[in-house]
Enzyme design. Structure first.
Site, PDB file in Angstrom:
ATOM      1  N   SER A 191       9.934  11.291  66.052  1.00 56.81           N
ATOM      2  CA  SER A 191       9.558   9.982  66.571  1.00 56.81           C
ATOM      3  C   SER A 191       8.930   9.139  65.473  1.00 56.81           C
ATOM      4  O   SER A 191       8.072   9.606  64.722  1.00 56.81           O
ATOM      5  CB  SER A 191       8.575  10.136  67.731  1.00 56.81           C
ATOM      6  OG  SER A 191       8.028   8.883  68.093  1.00 56.81           O
ATOM      7  N   HIS A 192       9.342   7.880  65.400  1.00 57.75           N
ATOM      8  CA  HIS A 192       8.758   6.945  64.437  1.00 57.75           C
ATOM      9  C   HIS A 192       7.290   6.670  64.755  1.00 57.75           C
ATOM     10  O   HIS A 192       6.551   6.122  63.936  1.00 57.75           O
ATOM     11  CB  HIS A 192       9.540   5.631  64.463  1.00 57.75           C
ATOM     12  CG  HIS A 192      10.001   5.187  63.112  1.00 57.75           C
ATOM     13  ND1 HIS A 192       9.301   5.420  61.951  1.00 57.75           N
ATOM     14  CD2 HIS A 192      11.111   4.486  62.751  1.00 57.75           C
ATOM     15  CE1 HIS A 192       9.947   4.901  60.929  1.00 57.75           C
ATOM     16  NE2 HIS A 192      11.053   4.338  61.378  1.00 57.75           N
ATOM     17  N   ALA A 193       6.847   7.063  65.928  1.00 58.76           N
ATOM     18  CA  ALA A 193       5.457   6.851  66.310  1.00 58.76           C
ATOM     19  C   ALA A 193       4.503   7.659  65.442  1.00 58.76           C
ATOM     20  O   ALA A 193       3.348   7.275  65.259  1.00 58.76           O
ATOM     21  CB  ALA A 193       5.250   7.215  67.784  1.00 58.76           C
TER      22      ALA A 193
END
Length: 218
Positions: A191-193
């Protein structure tokens, strides 16, 4: 059964990625996926190309555990972000007769011999199991897949549409010799989070380094 790891709360007020997490987990729900060829010449020479699975599993898991961004998760008690003390490895045992697999979980051990012994035991257990999962798994895990039949150039699988799946998904493929070196494709999807291309690139380099260190020890 592999035990659950401990964890520490993540302070959203001081975490440098808080605005990125808010954007990617709740907004665009983006993911980052990259593939690179990793030079494992020393390791392949030491153990043989047909026996790189457990050593590579160890090198990958060691690097994953070295970085907090790969150990971010949600506390099941309150749903808030936290960081696992360590994460163990869910990997797969292929069944040629049915062309299916069983997921097994190997607990993380810093000592290679202990980790390898555990992984080999888990693999044998998975070989005797006809179900998707060999056991109940803890939440403190990440996933690894091995595709030994092809030296691929990319992998892409759709992650959770909720944007809440934060653990890395790692894949590696068939090792081949080229220009005097043995290389295998290594993929991380996350996830880019919690991570960007920089973190994945560092992961690739450190897995290469750990493979070289392990070859020197064996």
């Amino acid at each position: 059964m592999v035990k659950e790891a401990g964890y520490k709360p993540l302070d959203m007020k001081t975490w440098a990625r808080t605005p990125y997490y808010n954007y990617y987990a709740h907004g665009s729900k983006g993911m980052c996926a990259m593939t690179a060829d990793i030079d494992i010449s020393a390791l392949a020479k030491k153990v043989g190309q047909d026996k790189i699975y457990v050593p590579m599993l160890y090198a990958i898991t060691k690097v994953i555990n070295a970085h907090k961004e790969f150990r971010v998760g949600y506390c099941k008690e309150n749903g808030e972000l936290m960081i696992w003390d360590y994460v163990s490895t869910i990997h797969r045992v292929f069944h040629p007769d049915t062309e299916t697999f069983t997921r097994v979980c190997t607990e993380w051990k810093e000592n290679y011999k202990e980790f390898a012994k555990g992984a080999e035991t888990d693999i044998k257990s998975g070989e005797k199991c006809a179900t998707l999962n060999a056991d109940e798994f803890p939440e403190s895990v990440f996933e690894v897949s091995y595709v030994p039949w092809v030296k691929y150039s990319s992998v892409n699988m759709k992650m959770s549409e909720s944007g809440k799946y934060l653990a890395p998904i790692v894949t590696f493929g068939k090792a081949e010799d080229s220009d005097g070196k043995t290389k295998l494709p290594l993929t991380m999807q996350i996830s880019h989070a919690v991570a960007d291309g920089f973190h994945i690139a560092r992961f690739f380099e450190e897995v290469k380094q750990e493979a070289e260190k392990l070859a020197a020890q064996l």
